[in-house]
Write a protein that holds these residues in place. Sequence first.
Motif, PDB file in Angstrom:
ATOM      1  N   GLY A 197       0.839  -1.195   0.000  1.00 21.44           N
ATOM      2  CA  GLY A 197       0.000   0.000   0.000  1.00 21.44           C
ATOM      3  C   GLY A 197       0.872   1.242   0.000  1.00 21.44           C
ATOM      4  N   THR A 223       0.783   5.815   0.080  1.00 21.18           N
ATOM      5  CA  THR A 223       0.135   7.123   0.044  1.00 21.18           C
ATOM      6  C   THR A 223       1.083   8.065  -0.681  1.00 21.18           C
ATOM      7  OG1 THR A 223      -0.894   6.709   2.190  1.00 21.18           O
ATOM      8  CG2 THR A 223      -0.847   9.003   1.426  1.00 21.18           C
ATOM      9  N   LYS A 245      -4.182   7.435  -2.189  1.00 19.82           N
ATOM     10  CA  LYS A 245      -3.604   6.171  -1.737  1.00 19.82           C
ATOM     11  C   LYS A 245      -4.060   5.034  -2.657  1.00 19.82           C
ATOM     12  CE  LYS A 245      -7.118   5.456   1.834  1.00 19.82           C
ATOM     13  NZ  LYS A 245      -8.131   6.021   0.947  1.00 19.82           N
ATOM     14  N   GLY A 258      -3.466  -1.251   0.199  1.00 23.86           N
ATOM     15  CA  GLY A 258      -4.014  -1.192   1.546  1.00 23.86           C
ATOM     16  C   GLY A 258      -3.134  -1.952   2.503  1.00 23.86           C
ATOM     17  N   ARG A 259      -3.750  -2.391   3.631  1.00 21.34           N
ATOM     18  CA  ARG A 259      -2.940  -3.048   4.641  1.00 21.34           C
ATOM     19  C   ARG A 259      -3.120  -4.558   4.652  1.00 21.34           C
ATOM     20  NH1 ARG A 259      -2.674  -0.485   9.171  1.00 21.34           N
ATOM     21  NH2 ARG A 259      -2.233  -2.421  10.184  1.00 21.34           N
ATOM     22  N   ASN A 295      -4.834  -8.170  -2.537  1.00 22.57           N
ATOM     23  CA  ASN A 295      -5.750  -7.082  -2.839  1.00 22.57           C
ATOM     24  C   ASN A 295      -5.632  -6.748  -4.314  1.00 22.57           C
ATOM     25  OD1 ASN A 295      -7.185  -4.696  -2.953  1.00 22.57           O
ATOM     26  ND2 ASN A 295      -5.722  -3.517  -1.758  1.00 22.57           N
ATOM     27  N   GLY A 354     -10.266  -2.736   7.492  1.00 22.40           N
ATOM     28  CA  GLY A 354      -9.071  -2.292   6.771  1.00 22.40           C
ATOM     29  C   GLY A 354      -8.673  -3.236   5.656  1.00 22.40           C
ATOM     30  N   SER A 408      -9.972  -5.513   1.904  1.00 21.85           N
ATOM     31  CA  SER A 408     -10.224  -5.187   0.502  1.00 21.85           C
ATOM     32  C   SER A 408     -11.503  -5.863   0.009  1.00 21.85           C
ATOM     33  CB  SER A 408      -9.043  -5.647  -0.353  1.00 21.85           C
ATOM     34  OG  SER A 408      -9.350  -5.527  -1.734  1.00 21.85           O
ATOM     35  N   MET A 449     -14.082   1.859  -0.659  1.00 23.23           N
ATOM     36  CA  MET A 449     -12.714   1.509  -0.282  1.00 23.23           C
ATOM     37  C   MET A 449     -11.738   2.651  -0.543  1.00 23.23           C
ATOM     38  SD  MET A 449     -10.804  -1.968  -1.365  1.00 23.23           S
ATOM     39  CE  MET A 449      -9.043  -2.116  -1.143  1.00 23.23           C
ATOM     40  N   TYR A 450     -11.997   3.390  -1.595  1.00 21.39           N
ATOM     41  CA  TYR A 450     -11.106   4.493  -1.975  1.00 21.39           C
ATOM     42  C   TYR A 450     -11.909   5.775  -2.083  1.00 21.39           C
ATOM     43  CZ  TYR A 450      -7.952   0.720  -3.448  1.00 21.39           C
ATOM     44  OH  TYR A 450      -7.154  -0.378  -3.491  1.00 21.39           O
ATOM     45  N   ASP A 496      -8.362   9.189  -4.647  1.00 21.20           N
ATOM     46  CA  ASP A 496      -7.668   7.926  -4.940  1.00 21.20           C
ATOM     47  C   ASP A 496      -8.087   7.415  -6.322  1.00 21.20           C
ATOM     48  OD1 ASP A 496      -6.850   8.129  -2.286  1.00 21.20           O
ATOM     49  OD2 ASP A 496      -8.329   6.682  -1.554  1.00 21.20           O
TER      50      ASP A 496
END
Lengths: 412, 488
Positions: A157, A159, A169, A172-173, A177, B412, B414, B432-433, B437
């Motif tokens: 991920g 930013t 961004k 992700g975490r 994904n 957190g 997806s 999600m975004y 983004d």
Amino acid sequence: MTVLERTAREAVGSACEEVRDPTAADEVDGVAPLLVARPASTEQVAEVMRAAAAHGLTVVPRGAGTKLSWGLPPLSADLLLDLGGLDRVLDHAAGDLVVATQAGARMATVQQALAGSRQRLAVDETVPGATVGGTLATNASGPRRMLTGTARDLLIGVTVVRADGVVAKAGGRVVKNVAGYDLGKLVIGSLGTLAVVTEALFRLHPVAEAQRWVSVAAADAPADVHRLVQAVVHAQAVPSAVEVDRPAGGGGRLGVLLEGRRDGVEQRAATVAGLLGAGATIDEEPPAGWTSYPWQEADVAVKLTFVLSGLEDVLAAAREAGADLRGSAGTGVVYAALPGDQPTDRLAAAVRTLRSACARHRGHAVVLDAPAEVKRAVDVWGPVPGVGLMRRVKDQFDPEHRLSPGRFVGGI
Amino acid sequence: MSGVALAAVAERARELMPRDRVITDHARLRTYECDGLAHYRVTPALVVMPDDAAQLAGVVRACAENGVPFVARGAGTGLSGGALPHADGVLIVTSRMRTVRELRPEDQRAVVEPGVINLDVTRAATPHGYYYAPDPSSQQICSIGGNVAENSGGAHCLKYGFTTNHVLGAELVTPQGELVEIGGAAPDTPGYDLLGAVVGSEGTLGVVTSATVRLVRVPEEVRTLLAGFESTDQAGAATSGIIAAGVLPAAIEMMDALAIEAAEAAVHCDYPHGAGAVLVIELDGAAAEVGAEYDEVERLCRENGAFELRLATDPVDRALIWKGRKSAFAAVGRISPDYIVQDGVIPRTALPEVLKAIADLSESSGVRVANVFHAGDGNLHPLVLFDDSVEGAGQAAEEVSGAILDLCIGHGGSITGEHGVGIDKAKYMPRMYDEDDLDTMQLVRCAFDPDNLSNPGKVFPTPRLCGEVPGRHKGAHPLQEAGVAEVF
Ligand SMILES: Cc1cc2nc3c(=O)[nH]c(=O)nc-3n(C[C@H](O)[C@H](O)[C@H](O)COP(=O)(O)OP(=O)(O)OC[C@H]3O[C@@H](n4cnc5c(N)ncnc54)[C@H](O)[C@@H]3O)c2cc1C
């Protein structure tokens, strides 16, 4: 100072508290900035970038500055954006093997934060002091790339702050994904020309219980080194690294790193020692220079890539070019150092020799760093496929070409 | 879209390839109306089946010249409607491009055309002691082009990574119809990592006409363990214990009681009787290492309540253990007339909490949910069961399925770990975004496909208007002017 510069300076000053005049140490590959800003958060980076956009300032992001002279010198660097203020490791989710960090954090700081949980970010530090952001921007990697890949394979991920100051961004975490485009890939290796990375999330690896380095004196004939590397790579011992170190003057070593459970590693090390032949030693410590580049300050630093069957040819070319060679022979990425105090036409010829050997084996030779006059005299990047599309990407992200202009491939 | 534009593309296609590869007959067009997500159906206006990159590029160029949208299709096994055709557009099917162009075990590389079936790469490499690591459960039928577009994963991506970690280069037909090389056979191609952006872009950045993939050495030893637990909580705790012990198995897969029941009914996999959850754990690598890891994994399973452990060391027993897991999606058809395959991701440590929440959702709505997942990396595949002949059941299932995604986002995670956004989940992207983004991602789209012709309507809920690129340059670089920096 012109009126324009004064108003620009005021604008940047109100975006971020720490703004100062540059010193000689702030030069970017010989180009002096007008101004240095050291923001403390993603929001401040965004404000600074908006101020820079409003006043048409060119911007060069800097981490620790260990590789700031890689690529070509920027055409202009009005504002040096020092990311050293974004130096926090934000969150280590040990159970998930994930870390979130600010981009200005040093790689060593990140590793320290993880060490207590016996985890690590599996990217070797090739120059001491390097930051996360700089590692991403240069796609720097060391010996362990053979098993765990490079930052490209570990970044999950990111930013970024765009040239126009918009914060975005991607990823992700979570490790897995596929929602949306993988913007992280685009900033890796982009030398600060696409966007400013302010935060990054990585997947982590456990620190192995045991490590063994098996090494042997490198044979003089490239064919012999080639044969040994092939033998190790095609065996089933699963090495974490297969490195070659060959000074131009002869000698050097071949080193193989094995990591895992104690019993397993010892047996695998014995297997590899058998492949490397008489004279192979097994050590618990890395050989000298294990993760560092072969070059000194004034050398010409060249990165060579090739498919594995080309190793012999590349080794021979390095000998012919008079280069010290070190790197990941087992993956097809090695680094060559050419003494910078030779006549530039000889250096240019040496680079051509290296480049044509790499090209014969589907790879590239890129001059990462060199004294200014050498960069002027040699073709630093060499032919790069897809450069037209790269320009279109740059034009979308940074239509005014204000981010590190000119440092990158094709004049980007 | 004018019929004239489409006729022009069809005309060009007939010049480029034998006429029977250009399909306009309605009945034949209908066979391509959906992919693996069959409740979205659109009949394409034209289907073409090129034999090679030149033909394919020619068709795309004709589309670009005439403003006709196009969609690439591999094997049509996608589960997010990514290959759903455009009613006024061209569907470009790669099933005739199935040549393994190069097999180079000495370089650990293969170069394959997009229509090559995933498993066929492994089949070609195995005699040399190599294989292609990404192994989606659909690997016997899905294409490499589809894998590249979806950044497909598989059970073994916990250790080996996804398609993006195994594709190093590609030949791409851009949405303007240019044929370009991106990446290469050697590592770290200089310049922007365009390939990294193309992988996982779901056919929205052009059509891949060949891929250079990494081949991985076949491991010396593989051990597959089937462990039966009373509950998913126990199985989850065992998974956490294994990861915490610093073991990185090739795969850790979990199935809950309902999923096991379905698999038993369908393939008689003979999983531990009465199990509330099973784990399939696979260890591979150097024999000495696998042996040491195995002892630890077995101990951790027992400590966390495993009441039955079965080890497979040969391919036949191994296949038996995997049979239940790999057939899980289809197997659910045995216990429910209809079902939705969901694909969400959570941080692995949130597993117990999220499973509990899914159970609550199921109970309060009366909709049954069977859970199958890649436990090692937190990728959930809840199977939401319903009977479409019952009024409102489909709607209720949809709601539960959507609520599960919200759970993932809330932790957190997806909205998709491997099946992609496609047409199906574009509406969830804004959850999600944020707008910035999505806008930034679409800058990439604008760079590759300014006219929005390549698989439009997928991935993003609303297209970005690309506008004119200022392209204002601050003068040429001095080295460029001196003629040394640019030799392209
Ligand atoms: C039973 C079953 C099990 C599955 N298991 C898994 C799994 O374990 N892991 C997983 O990740 N997926 C899985 N899938 C989903 C699916 O198989 C993958 O997404 C696969 O990669 C799709 O390949 P395909 O050739 O069928 O592509 P298609 O469905 O034909 O197309 C998928 C997308 O790729 C694009 N595309 C196709 N070819 C190209 C090309 N040459 N260039 C550019 N874009 C292209 C299409 O436009 C579309 O957007 C499963 C599906 C089924 C039915």
